[in-house]
Every structure is written in structure tokens, then in C-alpha cells.
Motif scaffolding. Structure first.
Motif, PDB file in Angstrom:
ATOM      1  N   GLU A  18      21.136  -4.170  36.320  1.00 55.96           N
ATOM      2  CA  GLU A  18      20.796  -3.330  35.159  1.00 55.96           C
ATOM      3  C   GLU A  18      21.881  -2.297  34.883  1.00 55.96           C
ATOM      4  O   GLU A  18      22.218  -2.035  33.730  1.00 55.96           O
ATOM      5  N   LEU A  19      22.423  -1.701  35.945  1.00 55.83           N
ATOM      6  CA  LEU A  19      23.485  -0.713  35.757  1.00 55.83           C
ATOM      7  C   LEU A  19      24.748  -1.345  35.168  1.00 55.83           C
ATOM      8  O   LEU A  19      25.450  -0.714  34.386  1.00 55.83           O
ATOM      9  N   ASN A  20      25.029  -2.582  35.532  1.00 58.33           N
ATOM     10  CA  ASN A  20      26.213  -3.257  35.001  1.00 58.33           C
ATOM     11  C   ASN A  20      26.061  -3.631  33.536  1.00 58.33           C
ATOM     12  O   ASN A  20      27.057  -3.770  32.833  1.00 58.33           O
ATOM     13  N   LYS A  21      24.824  -3.793  33.069  1.00 58.60           N
ATOM     14  CA  LYS A  21      24.616  -4.080  31.646  1.00 58.60           C
ATOM     15  C   LYS A  21      25.082  -2.916  30.786  1.00 58.60           C
ATOM     16  O   LYS A  21      25.621  -3.115  29.710  1.00 58.60           O
ATOM     17  N   ASN A  22      24.862  -1.699  31.252  1.00 57.01           N
ATOM     18  CA  ASN A  22      25.189  -0.496  30.478  1.00 57.01           C
ATOM     19  C   ASN A  22      26.556   0.078  30.830  1.00 57.01           C
ATOM     20  O   ASN A  22      26.846   1.215  30.511  1.00 57.01           O
ATOM     21  N   ARG A  23      27.401  -0.693  31.466  1.00 58.87           N
ATOM     22  CA  ARG A  23      28.706  -0.225  31.914  1.00 58.87           C
ATOM     23  C   ARG A  23      29.667  -0.129  30.730  1.00 58.87           C
ATOM     24  O   ARG A  23      29.851  -1.087  29.988  1.00 58.87           O
ATOM     25  N   PRO A  24      30.305   1.045  30.558  1.00 53.62           N
ATOM     26  CA  PRO A  24      31.271   1.176  29.460  1.00 53.62           C
ATOM     27  C   PRO A  24      32.530   0.357  29.739  1.00 53.62           C
ATOM     28  O   PRO A  24      32.886   0.118  30.885  1.00 53.62           O
ATOM     29  N   SER A  25      33.189  -0.076  28.666  1.00 55.31           N
ATOM     30  CA  SER A  25      34.370  -0.937  28.826  1.00 55.31           C
ATOM     31  C   SER A  25      35.539  -0.188  29.466  1.00 55.31           C
ATOM     32  O   SER A  25      36.264  -0.746  30.273  1.00 55.31           O
ATOM     33  N   SER A  26      35.752   1.057  29.082  1.00 50.93           N
ATOM     34  CA  SER A  26      36.813   1.861  29.703  1.00 50.93           C
ATOM     35  C   SER A  26      36.186   3.160  30.220  1.00 50.93           C
ATOM     36  O   SER A  26      36.128   4.155  29.504  1.00 50.93           O
ATOM     37  N   PRO A  27      35.728   3.140  31.458  1.00 53.88           N
ATOM     38  CA  PRO A  27      35.004   4.309  31.971  1.00 53.88           C
ATOM     39  C   PRO A  27      35.917   5.498  32.229  1.00 53.88           C
ATOM     40  O   PRO A  27      37.042   5.344  32.710  1.00 53.88           O
ATOM     41  N   SER A  28      35.426   6.664  31.893  1.00 53.03           N
ATOM     42  CA  SER A  28      36.150   7.899  32.192  1.00 53.03           C
ATOM     43  C   SER A  28      35.749   8.349  33.599  1.00 53.03           C
ATOM     44  O   SER A  28      34.892   7.751  34.239  1.00 53.03           O
ATOM     45  N   ILE A  29      36.341   9.413  34.049  1.00 56.48           N
ATOM     46  CA  ILE A  29      35.999   9.946  35.379  1.00 56.48           C
ATOM     47  C   ILE A  29      34.536  10.385  35.385  1.00 56.48           C
ATOM     48  O   ILE A  29      33.830  10.173  36.361  1.00 56.48           O
ATOM     49  N   ARG A  30      34.122  10.972  34.284  1.00 55.54           N
ATOM     50  CA  ARG A  30      32.726  11.427  34.185  1.00 55.54           C
ATOM     51  C   ARG A  30      31.760  10.235  34.248  1.00 55.54           C
ATOM     52  O   ARG A  30      30.731  10.305  34.913  1.00 55.54           O
ATOM     53  N   ASP A  31      32.088   9.149  33.557  1.00 57.99           N
ATOM     54  CA  ASP A  31      31.252   7.950  33.597  1.00 57.99           C
ATOM     55  C   ASP A  31      31.196   7.351  35.009  1.00 57.99           C
ATOM     56  O   ASP A  31      30.146   6.915  35.467  1.00 57.99           O
ATOM     57  N   THR A  32      32.335   7.346  35.682  1.00 57.81           N
ATOM     58  CA  THR A  32      32.394   6.817  37.044  1.00 57.81           C
ATOM     59  C   THR A  32      31.536   7.663  37.977  1.00 57.81           C
ATOM     60  O   THR A  32      30.789   7.131  38.799  1.00 57.81           O
ATOM     61  N   TYR A  33      31.625   8.976  37.857  1.00 59.54           N
ATOM     62  CA  TYR A  33      30.818   9.872  38.685  1.00 59.54           C
ATOM     63  C   TYR A  33      29.328   9.687  38.385  1.00 59.54           C
ATOM     64  O   TYR A  33      28.502   9.666  39.294  1.00 59.54           O
ATOM     65  N   ARG A  34      28.997   9.522  37.120  1.00 57.85           N
ATOM     66  CA  ARG A  34      27.602   9.298  36.727  1.00 57.85           C
ATOM     67  C   ARG A  34      27.076   7.995  37.320  1.00 57.85           C
ATOM     68  O   ARG A  34      25.972   7.938  37.839  1.00 57.85           O
ATOM     69  N   ARG A  35      27.879   6.935  37.277  1.00 57.02           N
ATOM     70  CA  ARG A  35      27.477   5.648  37.869  1.00 57.02           C
ATOM     71  C   ARG A  35      27.305   5.775  39.378  1.00 57.02           C
ATOM     72  O   ARG A  35      26.377   5.236  39.952  1.00 57.02           O
ATOM     73  N   TYR A  36      28.212   6.504  40.014  1.00 57.08           N
ATOM     74  CA  TYR A  36      28.106   6.735  41.456  1.00 57.08           C
ATOM     75  C   TYR A  36      26.771   7.404  41.784  1.00 57.08           C
ATOM     76  O   TYR A  36      26.064   6.996  42.704  1.00 57.08           O
ATOM     77  N   ASN A  37      26.429   8.439  41.025  1.00 55.32           N
ATOM     78  CA  ASN A  37      25.162   9.140  41.266  1.00 55.32           C
ATOM     79  C   ASN A  37      23.968   8.233  41.007  1.00 55.32           C
ATOM     80  O   ASN A  37      22.986   8.271  41.753  1.00 55.32           O
ATOM     81  N   LEU A  38      24.021   7.427  39.950  1.00 53.71           N
ATOM     82  CA  LEU A  38      22.915   6.516  39.668  1.00 53.71           C
ATOM     83  C   LEU A  38      22.728   5.489  40.792  1.00 53.71           C
ATOM     84  O   LEU A  38      21.601   5.192  41.200  1.00 53.71           O
ATOM     85  N   ILE A  39      23.824   4.965  41.293  1.00 51.45           N
ATOM     86  CA  ILE A  39      23.742   3.993  42.387  1.00 51.45           C
ATOM     87  C   ILE A  39      23.201   4.652  43.646  1.00 51.45           C
ATOM     88  O   ILE A  39      22.341   4.108  44.332  1.00 51.45           O
ATOM     89  N   ARG A  40      23.678   5.856  43.942  1.00 53.32           N
ATOM     90  CA  ARG A  40      23.235   6.572  45.141  1.00 53.32           C
ATOM     91  C   ARG A  40      21.745   6.889  45.071  1.00 53.32           C
ATOM     92  O   ARG A  40      20.998   6.609  46.007  1.00 53.32           O
ATOM     93  N   VAL A  41      21.309   7.430  43.951  1.00 55.50           N
ATOM     94  CA  VAL A  41      19.898   7.782  43.798  1.00 55.50           C
ATOM     95  C   VAL A  41      19.022   6.536  43.811  1.00 55.50           C
ATOM     96  O   VAL A  41      17.967   6.512  44.437  1.00 55.50           O
TER      97      VAL A  41
END
Length: 147
Positions: A18-41
Motif C-alpha cells: 500500500e505504501l508503494n502505491k502512493n510513492r512519489p516518482s521523485s521523492p524529496s528528503i521530506r517524503d523519504t523521512y515521511r515514508r520512513y516514519n510510516l514504515i516504522r509506525v
């Protein structure tokens, strides 16, 4: 423990999909940090869900995740209030090193603040087993997808 592990693995892979469906094509540092937090939680939440509410640490973890938006709002409000620092009351000076170790353990185990010592040890051992299983499952997933 095996049923918890397989339930966690299934739910975690589903969440990653599900997280990979909403993955931006060119992630910024903020997007990467947000994904990290979502995966961790989601990893912690799914581990607690796999155990079900039989354990105090899993109930505390799920409660924390459900109420984290409420807690964030409280933290923002408290930051905007006065900047005066409160000095915490000192504990009993007669307590030694053992008490400090127990306090540290209570901070590490979700929900451990209110547990009696024997229950705390039991919950800690179960929590550690689940964390080990979680790490092993995540390693297996990485190994599987990196080959």
C-alpha cells in the motif's frame, strides 16, 4: 510465536504494498523521512496487532499509535506556552542502581510504567521475542527482494 510471526509478515507485506502505491516518482528528503516514519509506525503497530491485545505492551503500543495525532497537538500547544522550565521532584535518594535499571526498563517496554516488577519482566521477555521476530522477518524480506 510462529503464528504471530506469520501474521506480522503477511500484514507487513500488505502495508508495504500500500505504501508503494502512493510513492512519489521523485521523492524529496521530506517524503523519504515521511515514508520512513510510516514504515516504522506500521511495523510496530502490525507487530502489536499480530500479538493481539493479550499483552500489555501491545495494548500500550496500539493506544500510542491511535492517539499520536492527539499527542502531537498537545506538544504543539505546550511549545507555544511559556518557556519556563520545570524542575522535576527528586526521587528517594535511598534507592540504588537496581531502581534506576528498573526505571529504564519501564521506559523501554510500552505500558511498563504501571506494571508490577514480575509482570514487567514477563512482558519484557515477550516484547524482546517479538522484536527479534520482527527484525528477522524484515531481514528475510530484504534478502528476498534484493536477490
Amino acid at each position: 510465536m510462529a503464528s504471530h510471526s506469520s501474521r506480522f509478515a503477511y500484514l507487513f507485506l500488505k502495508a508495504l504494498k500500500e505504501l508503494n502505491k502512493n510513492r512519489p516518482s521523485s521523492p524529496s528528503i521530506r517524503d523519504t523521512y515521511r515514508r520512513y516514519n510510516l514504515i516504522r509506525v506500521s511495523a510496530y503497530g502490525l507487530m502489536a496487532s499480530a500479538v493481539r491485545p493479550r499483552r500489555a505492551w501491545s495494548r500500550a503500543t496500539l493506544w500510542k499509535i491511535r492517539n499520536r495525532t492527539f499527542l502531537r497537538a498537545l506538544m504543539k500547544r505546550s511549545r507555544t506556552r511559556s518557556l519556563t522550565r520545570r524542575v522535576p521532584a527528586r526521587g528517594n535518594p535511598k534507592k540504588g542502581l537496581g531502581c534506576k535499571l528498573v526505571k529504564d526498563l519501564r521506559k523501554l517496554v510500552p505500558g511498563g510504567e504501571e506494571m508490577k516488577f514480575c509482570r514487567l519482566l514477563n512482558e519484557t521477555s515477550h516484547y524482546m521475542k517479538c522484536l527479534q521476530a520482527q527484525v528477522q522477518i524484515m531481514r528475510n524480506i530484504v534478502d528476498h527482494y534484493s536477490t
